[in-house]
Motif scaffolding. Structure first.
Motif, PDB file in Angstrom:
ATOM      1  N   HIS A 244       0.833  -1.212   0.000  1.00 51.73           N
ATOM      2  CA  HIS A 244       0.000   0.000   0.000  1.00 51.73           C
ATOM      3  C   HIS A 244       0.867   1.261   0.000  1.00 51.73           C
ATOM      4  O   HIS A 244       0.668   2.160  -0.820  1.00 51.73           O
ATOM      5  N   PHE A 245       1.840   1.301   0.905  1.00 53.09           N
ATOM      6  CA  PHE A 245       2.654   2.516   1.019  1.00 53.09           C
ATOM      7  C   PHE A 245       3.668   2.632  -0.119  1.00 53.09           C
ATOM      8  O   PHE A 245       4.292   3.679  -0.286  1.00 53.09           O
ATOM      9  N   ASP A 326      -4.280  10.551  10.607  1.00 55.59           N
ATOM     10  CA  ASP A 326      -3.575  10.536   9.318  1.00 55.59           C
ATOM     11  C   ASP A 326      -3.868   9.261   8.531  1.00 55.59           C
ATOM     12  O   ASP A 326      -3.633   9.209   7.324  1.00 55.59           O
ATOM     13  N   TYR A 327      -4.320   8.227   9.214  1.00 54.95           N
ATOM     14  CA  TYR A 327      -4.505   6.937   8.558  1.00 54.95           C
ATOM     15  C   TYR A 327      -5.972   6.547   8.415  1.00 54.95           C
ATOM     16  O   TYR A 327      -6.293   5.373   8.274  1.00 54.95           O
ATOM     17  N   GLU A 364       5.153   2.699   6.708  1.00 54.11           N
ATOM     18  CA  GLU A 364       5.242   3.843   5.795  1.00 54.11           C
ATOM     19  C   GLU A 364       6.709   4.290   5.671  1.00 54.11           C
ATOM     20  O   GLU A 364       7.208   4.515   4.559  1.00 54.11           O
ATOM     21  N   VAL A 375      16.334   4.292  -5.404  1.00 51.38           N
ATOM     22  CA  VAL A 375      16.859   5.468  -6.096  1.00 51.38           C
ATOM     23  C   VAL A 375      18.383   5.487  -6.002  1.00 51.38           C
ATOM     24  O   VAL A 375      19.081   5.728  -6.991  1.00 51.38           O
ATOM     25  N   GLU A 378      19.961   3.120  -8.267  1.00 54.47           N
ATOM     26  CA  GLU A 378      19.915   3.608  -9.649  1.00 54.47           C
ATOM     27  C   GLU A 378      21.003   4.658  -9.881  1.00 54.47           C
ATOM     28  O   GLU A 378      21.676   4.663 -10.910  1.00 54.47           O
ATOM     29  N   LEU A 379      21.166   5.535  -8.867  1.00 56.93           N
ATOM     30  CA  LEU A 379      22.194   6.568  -9.000  1.00 56.93           C
ATOM     31  C   LEU A 379      23.589   5.943  -9.055  1.00 56.93           C
ATOM     32  O   LEU A 379      24.432   6.353  -9.858  1.00 56.93           O
ATOM     33  N   ALA A 382      24.409   4.543 -12.360  1.00 59.55           N
ATOM     34  CA  ALA A 382      24.408   5.469 -13.513  1.00 59.55           C
ATOM     35  C   ALA A 382      25.834   5.871 -13.862  1.00 59.55           C
ATOM     36  O   ALA A 382      26.718   5.883 -13.037  1.00 59.55           O
TER      37      ALA A 382
ATOM     38  N   ARG B 121     -11.453  15.558   3.908  1.00 59.91           N
ATOM     39  CA  ARG B 121     -10.708  14.441   4.503  1.00 59.91           C
ATOM     40  C   ARG B 121     -11.441  13.110   4.303  1.00 59.91           C
ATOM     41  O   ARG B 121     -10.834  12.096   3.921  1.00 59.91           O
ATOM     42  N   GLN B 155       0.191  15.038   3.000  1.00 62.17           N
ATOM     43  CA  GLN B 155      -0.270  13.826   3.674  1.00 62.17           C
ATOM     44  C   GLN B 155      -0.087  12.642   2.722  1.00 62.17           C
ATOM     45  O   GLN B 155      -0.750  12.569   1.688  1.00 62.17           O
ATOM     46  N   THR B 157      -1.044   9.670   2.597  1.00 62.74           N
ATOM     47  CA  THR B 157      -2.163   8.774   2.279  1.00 62.74           C
ATOM     48  C   THR B 157      -3.163   9.407   1.309  1.00 62.74           C
ATOM     49  O   THR B 157      -4.116   8.740   0.895  1.00 62.74           O
ATOM     50  N   PHE B 279      18.088  15.045  -8.489  1.00 55.39           N
ATOM     51  CA  PHE B 279      18.203  13.617  -8.824  1.00 55.39           C
ATOM     52  C   PHE B 279      18.844  13.449 -10.198  1.00 55.39           C
ATOM     53  O   PHE B 279      19.759  12.642 -10.383  1.00 55.39           O
ATOM     54  N   ASP B 282      22.510  14.320 -10.061  1.00 59.32           N
ATOM     55  CA  ASP B 282      23.279  13.236  -9.438  1.00 59.32           C
ATOM     56  C   ASP B 282      23.483  12.083 -10.408  1.00 59.32           C
ATOM     57  O   ASP B 282      24.472  11.368 -10.372  1.00 59.32           O
ATOM     58  N   ARG B 283      22.472  11.894 -11.255  1.00 61.64           N
ATOM     59  CA  ARG B 283      22.534  10.787 -12.209  1.00 61.64           C
ATOM     60  C   ARG B 283      23.342  11.166 -13.444  1.00 61.64           C
ATOM     61  O   ARG B 283      23.581  10.345 -14.318  1.00 61.64           O
TER      62      ARG B 283
END
Lengths: 382, 288
Positions: A244-245, A326-327, A364, A375, A378-379, A382, B121, B155, B157, B279, B282-283
């Motif tokens: 999910h996250f 928040d959830y 999360e 990431v 990947e960097l 490269a 919300r 947020q 979510t 990014f 950097d790449r």
């Protein structure tokens, strides 16, 4: 017809061959007959037609589901398939069993009806799961033998584990090693305990220290993240939350559905309908009605004051503290039966709220860290 | 990032879209239309008798439905817009509509009045897109708007667009201006609102304007002449994305509050652009 799905927990019997002290079901000798099954399935399929629902997930449980013979399930399977075909519905069957009654006679039906997979239950350490008039060690021995036999036959065995005081004492590391390395389980879920059904001394002791339980869950998640996740080990609910996250499709457990009353019912062998297995077996005041005595599942659900309470629950909760959470989008107030068994009302948050929030935040962060590592990799390349 | 708008912007090049009451469907079936009713039963009854839904843009329920089952059973997956009248009172009732998301895209239009953030919300938690019917928000509403904007931006979510924030953020991020008239579906070159008695009027905030002589050209004319919208507009850094939208219907509206929201969106877009540029650097690649 849309792609929506509906889940039915079908208790083929309320008999059991074990005597687990924390079981939330009130046992009886009732068994579902094939004639009764035909009536129930016909009404469920009519309900799906009325609702425009295309898919049915059928969760076979007990009592102990394997107390009915494999031949019964073969006939049930044939009948359900015929009926579903006539209604243009897809049906998937899932089997939850303690495996104590398993032998090779089950292999064919497990393969054809249940996708060669069985869900079972195992705790570590086992404090409460017992054979009738025997102890936990006897249960563990028989269970382990049956599971080994099933796996030798090529059956995939998944498991539900419920932590207890002993689990917290041994800690997450030992627990993980037992499940993954000693039992060789690649897919299991860890469900927080709740004192459902008739009260007893053991159930009173299920109220674990929330901080210790949370610490156990977070440590287990970390161990899984470091050792099992990349290796394909799935532990619920960690795997689903990480999906999910990580913005992947995720099938979150029913305790976190927007409203389980929209997508799930349980039916027992007497035809009683309720929200899920614990409600139907143990809380008669919260049953929705009896499908063997009602011509229509839709009418039964519409007329039920008990079901109305389930439908109203998230509405009431979001008018309170849940709104600021928040959830909210992930939890919606949590599980009605966990709430009821602890608080005596539906209209409060799940008593595991604090655990869930800690877990959500933890996974999360885990997802963010994993994305960061991807990431970085990947960097570097490269 | 690039969720499409509920209404396809390209439609404006071709034809007007009429927001019509269900009873007038026979009169408008050959033009693009949004079909509205208060009650799902009325909506589905009209649709069931209509063989040609080629021009249906989306469905609109003008009040929260008591019974959603007719819309669950009506198979075509046309998008649905739910209109809240009193968001601070109705927000929890959105849970009754949760299942609709399983059969069609759902957007909730929320009037910006005290407590509207609760509805935003809940809608987002139920996987419903949001459109804020923002009007001309007074200073009392700016803190709640800023809070909802922060919720939308930060947020994790939140996985649904909250308009107008979403489209303006995209526009700022891609540096491709899109004006609020379009985002808020109030461009008179695109939409007409048809009253229950069949009277056609301009959409949204222009409904009671008597000084719009060329509705089809209004937004284009304002783009060429910002001062025509308001004195502040000529020098406003956000005119490209606003298009003078906030100066209707009251031309003396003080934009200070909404300018702060534009600034937050601009900063957020710049922050993401900078992250991506870092990014790419950097790449060893090119910056976007």
């Amino acid at each position: 017809v849309s792609g929506r799905g509906f889940s039915l927990v079908l208790l083929s019997t309320l008999q059991c061959n074990a005597a687990c002290e924390y079981c939330f079901e009130t046992k009886t000798d009732d068994r579902l007959t094939l004639d009764q099954l035909a009536v129930i399935i016909a009404r469920v399929l009519e309900y799906l037609d009325e609702q425009g629902i295309a898919r049915l997930a059928l969760y076979w449980q007990g009592g102990e589901a394997m107390l009915l013979p494999p031949s019964w399930y073969e006939q049930a399977h044939e009948h359900i398939q015929r009926a579903a075909d006539a209604h243009g519905k897809q049906v998937r069957h899932y089997l939850q069993s303690n495996m104590l009654g398993y032998d090779e006679r089950w292999d064919a039906v497990i393969r054809t009806m249940f996708g060669n997979s069985v869900g079972t239950s195992v705790d570590y350490p086992n404090l409460h799961r017992k054979l009738i008039r025997r102890d936990t060690a006897a249960y563990d021995d028989l269970w382990a033998r049956k599971v080994r036999q099933a796996r030798a036959a090529g059956i995939e065995v998944t498991a539900i584990a419920v932590p207890n005081q002993g689990t917290l004492d041994i800690g997450a590391e030992r627990f993980y090693r037992y499940f993954v390395e000693e039992l060789g389980l690649r897919d299991f879920q860890v469900n927080p305990p709740f004192p459902g059904g008739e009260p007893n001394a053991v159930k009173q002791g299920l109220n674990l220290d929330p901080e210790r339980l949370t610490r156990f869950y977070l440590e287990l998640a970390d161990i899984w993240g470091e050792r099992g996740c990349a290796d394909g080990v799935r532990i619920g609910p960690f795997s689903e939350l990480l999906d999910h996250f990580s913005h992947r499709p995720a099938c979150l457990p029913c305790i976190w559905h927007e409203n389980c009353a929209d997508t799930l019912v349980a039916i027992d062998p007497r035809g009683f309908v309720a929200q899920c297995d614990c409600w139907v077996a143990s809380y008669s005041a919260y049953r929705f009605g009896n499908l063997l005595e009602s011509a229509s599942l839709a009418a039964l659900l519409r007329a039920s004051p008990a079901r109305r309470q389930f439908a109203e629950r998230p509405i009431a909760l979001v008018e309170g503290e849940c709104l600021r959470c928040d959830y909210l989008s992930l939890c919606h107030g949590g599980c009605p039966v966990r709430t009821f068994s602890v608080r005596g009302t539906l209209f409060e948050r799940d008593p595991n709220c604090s655990l869930y929030r800690s877990l959500f935040r933890h996974i999360e962060r885990m997802a963010v860290n994993l994305a960061g590592k991807t990431v970085q990799t990947e960097l570097n390349s490269a | 990032l690039d969720q499409p708008l509920l209404i396809v912007p390209d439609k404006r090049i071709v034809t007007l879209i009429y927001n019509i009451p269900a009873a007038l469907l026979p009169r408008y079936r050959d033009v693009d239309f949004i079909l509205r009713a208060h009650d799902p039963v009325a909506l589905v009854a009209v649709l069931a008798d209509e063989p040609n839904l080629e021009h249906l843009v989306h469905l609109r329920l003008s009040s929260l439905p008591v019974d959603i089952e007719p819309l669950l059973r009506w198979p075509p997956p046309a998008p649905l817009e739910l209109i809240l009248a009193a968001p601070a009172l109705e927000f929890a009732q959105l849970y009754r509509c949760a299942r609709l998301v399983d059969v069609r895209p759902v957007r909730v239009t929320i009037p910006v009045a005290a407590g509207f953030g609760k509805a935003a919300r809940v809608a987002v938690a139920l996987r419903m897109a949001v459109k804020l019917d923002i009007g001309q928000p007074g200073p009392d509403l700016i803190p709640e708007l800023a809070e909802v904007l922060d919720f939308y931006l930060h947020q994790p979510t939140v996985a649904q667009p909250i308009e107008y924030f979403h489209s303006i953020w995209l526009s700022l991020f891609h540096r491709q201006p899109v004006d609020l008239w379009t985002v808020q579906e109030e461009d008179p070159a695109v939409l007409r609102y048809v009253e229950d008695d069949g009277t056609e009027r301009l959409p949204g905030r222009l409904a009671n304007s008597n000084d719009v002589v060329n509705p089809e050209g209004l937004v284009a004319e304002l783009r060429c002449n910002p001062a025509a919208a308001g004195v502040e507009c000529a020098a406003c850094a956000f005119f490209a994305d606003c298009g003078g939208y906030f100066k209707w219907p009251r031309r003396d509206f003080d934009c200070a509050g909404v300018i702060g929201l534009f600034q937050t969106l601009t900063d957020a877009a710049a922050e993401v652009r900078a992250d991506l540029a870092r990014f790419d650097a950097d790449r060893g690649g090119a910056t976007p």
